[in-house]
Every structure is written in structure tokens, then in C-alpha cells.
Design a protein around this motif. Structure first.
Motif: not given
Ligand SMILES: Nc1ncnc2c1ncn2[C@@H]1O[C@H](COP(=O)(O)OP(=O)(O)OP(=O)(O)O)[C@@H](O)[C@H]1O
Ligand SMILES: [Mg+2]
Lengths: 320, 397
Positions: A21-26
């Protein structure tokens, strides 16, 4: 924004990617680093659904990718495959123009875009446009592969070891170019590499993978200064960690008024550059300039203090 | 010390640089063939005749002149380098033996009776073979481009047509067989073309899609390939034989089948047998061609958002096409040869003459069926090779 949510891929009972799980910002670059076989490519391919996840979900700007027809999803995402994957029977121009053609761009606009990209990667369009991939060097093939992924100006780019076949000089230039293009267009990039140096240099965020698991994802400074495990520390390279750290701190942080002998360094350079200039020429300080005009100096003393400061936070034992 | 063996080795090296080893072999074989009977003179169509050496075949001056051309041609073939000169040598030699044959006809037939026949004998055929091998060897060194090869084929066929049309060989035994059957010959030729090319087209229409489907589905592939391989192993005579009762049954039971020309003997069973033999090579080559598409190119195509059909059309098929066409080439050449057997079940084609000739023990009639088949197969092979080469996509040639 890309949200990767508990994504897992199981091949014959083996977890190639394990609940990542991870999030990549625009508008940012995330680098996935790890040893061979750690699941980097599999993770990347699950984002454009070349591999269907066993479980978990990927969302682009809140929309689940599983809800879109795969070929339409993929046309929105640039993909530079590991080892270029150019079409051997198409010229360089046709290779680069492949996605715009799929999207139905007019011919003239495609031709213009092809030349623009060739220029960008330092390949003279008149010389390379009509060549076939077999007539390019390995590094040129790889650059054409990256250009092809960029051609339709996708918001999201997936790149699998895009600079693997480049020599250090071209590689550094290609990295700078990519950084510049990314800043200009504000695109989001997910880049796979096995080279920690590249990840630290390019990434706004570095995701370290080991055996299918995401063992740490954090800003490069964090990864270097505060590795989450023995494995991450090894990836960073124990002996080189202080230098890596210094390379992440700009001169402007330690700038002090005063003068110093010798050639000046630009303000944009980092502490590692300053350290090596001091050691190499036996100076105690180097002058710093901004747009060619002197603005002060950075001393060896201050660099040492900065290294110590970060090293001190590191005294806590690294978790095994 | 170490230089000595090198020095001794040099003369041998120089000799092998001056002569072409296959050229020397052709010259030896060609000269030896001169000792064989060049033509056969027979009292009538089916008796055994007497073989005549080249120098007994025509007046001395003619023989000397034509044999000089043959020897010179073989001699030109011996040297190394200058492949055009070797090619010219083979042409000169061929012109020599054909001229000698043409000169032999009036000379030998003058005193013999009306029923007498003259046909080429072992010496002529061996020389023709050796000279053509020399031509092939010279051409392989020339590496002519596809268009030049096509041009050479047209030129050779044109020259053959001119020689036949000139009437110089009209009194040759095989030409006498032809003269009595000019209409039947033309019909057989068309039928042969229809059988071999028609079955090829039908095979392509079935086997290309089948090959693509087998490539997509491993299960279909595992089922089809052994089945088609089994069909391929059925001996050709048996295959044509099986077709007779099979199609007779179809004609008798399926309404309308008889009306469209399906019957136990004739065109339909021959066509079907050829079609069945054609499937495996085309399916196998389609599979091989698609298998050879670089996986990275395939994945890049999918990854950029091509649909399966788009990927097939713009990446997989163009890259596989030369190998797929190579499959058609195998089938075309194979079918031209196999179509001869159609003569056995009333399918027509050149096989008709071959089997008539076998029944009558008339060698010339057999040749009237066999020689055009060989010419057709060779021409088809060359044309298909050119097509394969021209379709190789840029960048992969
Ligand atoms: N199609 C597949 N079938 C079975 N196993 C697979 C498949 N693809 C990948 N794997 C396995 O999954 C694991 C992760 O593979 P992956 O290609 O993601 O590694 P990677 O980190 O990209 O390695 P590299 O740096 O060598 O490219 C490996 O153990 C690999 O053998
Ligand atoms: Mg990989």
C-alpha cells in the motif's frame, strides 16, 4: 493521485507482491527500488493491468482501475517497458508516434511531437527519424523507448528501469532531462530501478521493496538518514551513507558570509560537491556563487558539523 | 622457426584461391558425362533403343563446335571469383548441349524410318544437371536481389519458350508426344495449376486463422498440431485412395453435393487430399512466426493500449509474415509435386500423362508429365522466395 491499496499478486503460491500500500501524489516522482526479483516489475504492471492483481485495488484520482476497460486505461498511462520493447519493423518515428496514432492525432501533429522528443533526448531528428531500432545503439534504443512512453503527454508514466543501458554520463543527463520534463508538465512518474543512487537523485519518494513487501516508503533524506531496516541500510550502502546524505543537502543550507580561495561552486550544488572540492584542493572552505556573483562560502567545519548532526540521529540502533 | 610451415602452406592456399572447388567437381562430372550416351535412337515409340555418344550424334564439325562450347563453359566455371563469368559459362554450356540436340535430330532421323524416335539420354541429362548446378552455384555467389532473381527466372523461362517455339526441337520424341496432345496438355496444365494453387489458397484461408487461434489458445494448439501431423504422415497414395469412398459417400448422401461437382473420383477428392496435406505446414509456420515475435514488442503493444486485434494487425502479423509465407512456399512446391498423383484418381493435371506413360511403358509420355511439373515447382519456389524476401518488414531484413 495514485492510491495503491493492499495490492497482492500470487504466482503459483509465491507472493511476488505482498500487500503493498502506498500513495503517490500528483506531479511527483516515486522510485521503486529493490533487488532483482523483489516484485518491482510486477507491482508496476498491476497499475496498468498488464498483470491482474490477486487481491487489492489501485485507484487513479479516486477511480478504481478495475472499473475501466484495460486498453483505454493503458492509453492514459505512458509505459516504458524494461528493455525498451521497440517494434523492430517500425522506424524510430513510427515507434515514438505509436500511442498518438492510437489516439487518432493528426499526422502533422504526430510528426512535430516526434521531432520534439528526439530533440529533447539529444538525438538529431533528421538523422534518427527514419532509422529502424536495429540500427541504434542500446542506449539510443532505450531513449526512444522512453520517448515513446512520453509521446502522448500522459499524466501518469510508468518506467521500468528506463536508464539501465545508459553509460553514467548519458544516464545523468537523461535523469536531468526527465526531471525537467516532469517539472514542466507536472506529470506523475512511477519509476523502477535497482540503483539506490538513481532513486535518491530522482525520487520525491523512494519505495524500497524486498521479497514482494514494501519495506519502507519515504522521502530520500529519510531513507538515507533513517533506514527502516538492515536491508534498507544495506541498499543505501552503509559506508556511503554519510556521502549520500550530504548529497541531499544544498549549499544554501550552510551558506555563511565570508570569502574563500579557489573556484566557486554554484549555490545549487550540494554538500558532497563542496566536501570533495575541499578535500581535492586542500582548502578549508569553498566560495559559493549565485548566477556567477559571489554570495558567501561554505566551510569544511560546517560540513563536518552537518554530517555529525545527522549521524547523531542515526545512533539509535538500526532495526534488524 | 614457426614461419616455415606457413611458407609451405602458401602454394596450396594460392591454388585453392584460383579454383572454385565445386567448379572443379562440376567440370570433372561434366567431362565424364560426355562419355555417356548423349541421345537414344529407337525404331519406334516403345522399343528399347541404342544410346549414341555425343560424337556419333551429329556431323563431326557440329559436334566439335558444340562440345567446344560445353568444355569452355565448364572451364569458365572452374575459376574462382568473377561469378558472372561462371554464370556465363553455365549458359554457354547449356546452349551447347541444346544446340547439339537440335543438330542431332535431322542427322539421325534422316536415315531412320518414319516411326523412329530420338530422345535425350543419360549424357544429356547429366550435363544439363551439372550445368544447372554450376549456374546455381554462381548465382549463390552473386547474391542477386529479389527483383533480379525474378528477372532471371523470366529470362530463363522465356529462353526455354523461344527454343520450343522455334521448332528446332520439334522432332524430338517428347515433342512428338506433345504434338498429338496439345489440347490435352493445355487442359492438364490449367488443371494442375488449379489443383495446386487452388488447394493452397483454400489451405491459407483455413490454416492462417487456425494458426492464429492455436497461438492464442494452448489447448487448441495441443489438440490440432498432433492431429495435423498425423494427417501429414498418411502416405499420399493412401490419402488419395481414401478420398474416393469418402467423397463418393458425400456425393450420395449430402443433397446438392453432386450438383456442385463432388464425386468419388475427379477434381474434388484430389483437391481435398492436397488441402489436407497443406494444413500442417501453414499452421506450423504461422505458429512459428507468431512465436518468434519478440515478447517485449508484444508487451509494449499491449501496454500502450492496443486491443488484441490492433496488436495482431500492426505488430504480430507483420513480424510473422515472412515465416508464414515460407509455409505457403513449402505447401505450393509440395502440392505441385503431389498433384501428379491426382492423375491416378481422375483428377487431371500432368499426372494424367505420367500414369498413361507408365501404363504404356512410354518414357517420353512420362517425361511430358514430369518435366513441366519440375519446371513449375522450381518456378514456384523462386517466386515464393522472392515474395518472402519482399515482405520482410524493414528493419528485420
Ligand atoms: N508470469 C509470472 N509467472 C510466475 N512467476 C512470475 C511471473 N512474473 C514474475 N514472476 C516472479 O515474481 C517475482 C517478481 O518478479 P518481478 O519481475 O516483479 O521482479 P523485479 O523486481 O522486476 O526484478 P528485476 O529487477 O530482475 O527486473 C519473481 O520471483 C518472478 O520469478
Ligand atoms: Mg523487473
Amino acid at each position: 493521485m495514485i492510491e495503491i491499496d493492499e495490492i497482492t499478486k500470487i504466482y503459483q503460491g509465491q507472493r511476488a507482491v505482498d500487500a503493498v500500500s502506498t500513495t503517490i501524489e500528483t506531479g511527483t516522482i516515486a522510485c521503486i527500488v529493490g533487488t532483482s526479483g523483489s516484485g518491482k516489475t510486477t507491482l508496476l504492471r498491476m497499475i496498468n493491468r498488464l498483470v491482474e492483481p490477486t487481491s487489492g485495488e489501485v485507484r487513479l484520482n479516486g477511480e478504481a482501475t478495475s472499473a475501466m476497460p484495460p486498453h483505454l486505461l493503458r492509453r492514459r498511462i505512458g509505459y516504458a517497458i524494461q528493455g525498451h520493447g521497440l517494434f523492430p519493423h517500425h522506424t524510430v518515428a513510427r515507434n515514438i508516434g505509436a500511442v498518438p496514432r492510437l489516439l487518432g492525432w493528426p499526422k502533422a501533429k504526430i510528426a512535430e511531437r516526434v521531432d520534439e522528443l528526439l530533440d529533447l533526448f539529444g538525438m538529431e531528428p533528421s538523422q534518427f527519424r527514419a532509422r529502424y531500432p536495429a540500427a541504434l545503439s542500446g542506449g539510443q534504443q532505450q531513449r526512444v523507448g522512453v520517448a515513446r512512453a512520453l509521446a502522448s503527454r500522459p499524466d501518469l508514466l510508468l518506467m521500468d528501469e528506463p536508464f539501465g543501458a545508459l553509460d553514467p554520463i548519458i544516464r545523468a543527463r537523461a535523469q536531468e532531462d526527465l526531471r525537467r520534463i516532469q517539472r514542466q508538465l507536472g506529470s506523475t512518474i512511477l519509476l523502477v530501478t535497482h540503483d539506490m543512487e538513481e532513486a535518491i537523485r530522482l525520487g520525491d519518494k523512494v519505495c524500497v521493496m524486498d521479497g514482494g513487501k514494501l519495506v519502507q516508503d519515504a522521502a530520500p533524506t529519510r531513507i538515507v538518514a533513517d533506514p527502516a531496516s538492515r536491508f534498507v541500510a544495506e541498499m543505501v550502502g552503509d559506508a556511503e551513507r554519510p556521502l549520500r546524505l550530504l548529497s541531499l543537502i544544498p549549499l544554501s543550507d550552510l551558506l555563511e558570509p565570508g570569502e574563500a580561495p579557489g573556484d566557486p561552486l554554484d549555490e545549487g550544488a550540494n554538500l558532497r560537491d563542496a566536501l570533495s572540492a575541499c578535500l581535492w584542493t586542500g582548502r578549508e572552505a569553498v566560495p559559493v556563487s549565485r548566477d556567477g556573483a559571489p554570495v558567501g562560502r561554505v566551510t569544511l567545519e560546517a560540513i563536518r558539523a552537518a554530517a555529525l548532526r545527522h549521524g547523531a540521529t542515526d545512533d539509535a540502533p538500526v532495526p534488524a | 622457426m614457426t614461419a616455415a610451415p606457413d611458407l609451405r602452406a602458401r602454394p596450396a592456399g594460392a591454388a585453392s584461391a584460383a579454383f572454385s572447388p565445386p567448379g572443379v567437381l562440376f567440370a570433372v562430372l561434366g567431362l565424364a558425362s560426355l562419355a555417356l550416351p548423349f541421345v537414344t535412337l529407337r525404331a519406334n515409340r516403345i522399343v528399347l533403343g541404342e544410346g549414341l555418344a555425343p560424337w556419333a550424334a551429329a556431323p563431326g564439325a557440329f559436334v566439335a563446335f558444340t562440345l567446344a562450347a560445353v568444355v569452355l563453359g565448364l572451364g569458365l566455371g572452374v575459376q574462382r571469383g568473377r561469378p558472372w563469368l561462371r554464370f556465363g559459362g553455365s549458359l554457354l554450356g547449356l546452349a551447347g548441349i541444346v544446340t547439339l540436340l537440335a543438330l542431332a535430330l535431322p542427322y539421325l532421323l534422316e536415315e531412320a524410318g518414319d516411326l523412329a524416335r530420338v530422345s535425350p539420354a543419360a549424357g544429356f541429362w547429366c550435363l544439363a544437371l551439372v550445368l544447372m548446378l554450376l549456374m546455381a552455384d554462381a548465382l549463390s555467389a552473386l547474391r542477386p536481389g529479389p527483383w533480379l532473381r525474378l528477372g532471371l527466372l523470366v529470362a530463363v523461362l522465356g529462353a526455354l519458350g523461344l527454343v520450343l517455339a522455334s521448332g528446332a526441337l520439334d522432332r524430338l520424341s517428347i515433342m512428338l508426344e506433345y504434338r498429338g496432345r496439345a489440347d490435352a496438355f493445355a487442359q492438364a496444365a490449367w488443371r494442375h495449376v488449379a489443383l495446386s494453387i487452388g488447394s493452397l489458397a483454400a489451405a491459407a484461408a483455413i490454416a492462417f486463422p487456425l494458426g492464429i487461434a492455436c497461438h492464442r489458445s494452448g489447448r487448441l494448439r495441443r489438440a490440432m498440431v498432433p492431429l495435423l501431423s498425423f494427417v501429414q504422415t498418411i502416405p499420399s497414395l493412401a490419402m488419395f485412395g481414401i478420398m474416393i469412398p469418402l467423397l463418393a459417400w458425400v456425393a450420395a448422401t449430402v443433397p446438392g453435393a453432386r450438383e456442385v461437382g463432388i464425386a468419388g473420383i475427379g477434381f474434388a477428392p484430389a483437391f481435398l487430399a492436397l488441402l489436407l496435406y497443406s494444413l500442417l505446414p501453414v499452421v506450423a509456420n504461422t505458429l512459428a512466426g507468431l512465436d518468434a515475435v519478440p515478447p517485449a514488442a508484444r508487451e509494449a503493444a499491449t501496454g500502450m493500449g492496443m486491443t488484441a486485434l490492433q496488436r495482431l494487425r500492426s505488430v504480430e502479423l507483420p513480424l510473422a509474415l515472412p515465416v508464414m509465407l515460407a509455409g505457403l512456399r513449402i505447401v505450393l512446391v509440395q502440392n505441385i509435386g503431389l498433384a501428379v498423383i491426382a492423375g491416378l484418381i481422375g483428377g487431371g493435371g500432368f499426372g494424367t500423362f505420367v500414369f498413361q506413360g507408365l501404363n504404356q511403358t512410354a518414357t517420353d509420355l512420362i517425361l511430358l508429365g514430369a518435366l513441366p511439373t519440375v519446371v513449375m515447382a522450381l518456378s514456384a519456389a523462386i517466386v515464393m522466395d522472392v515474395a518472402v524476401e519482399l515482405t520482410a518488414p524493414g528493419g528485420t531484413r
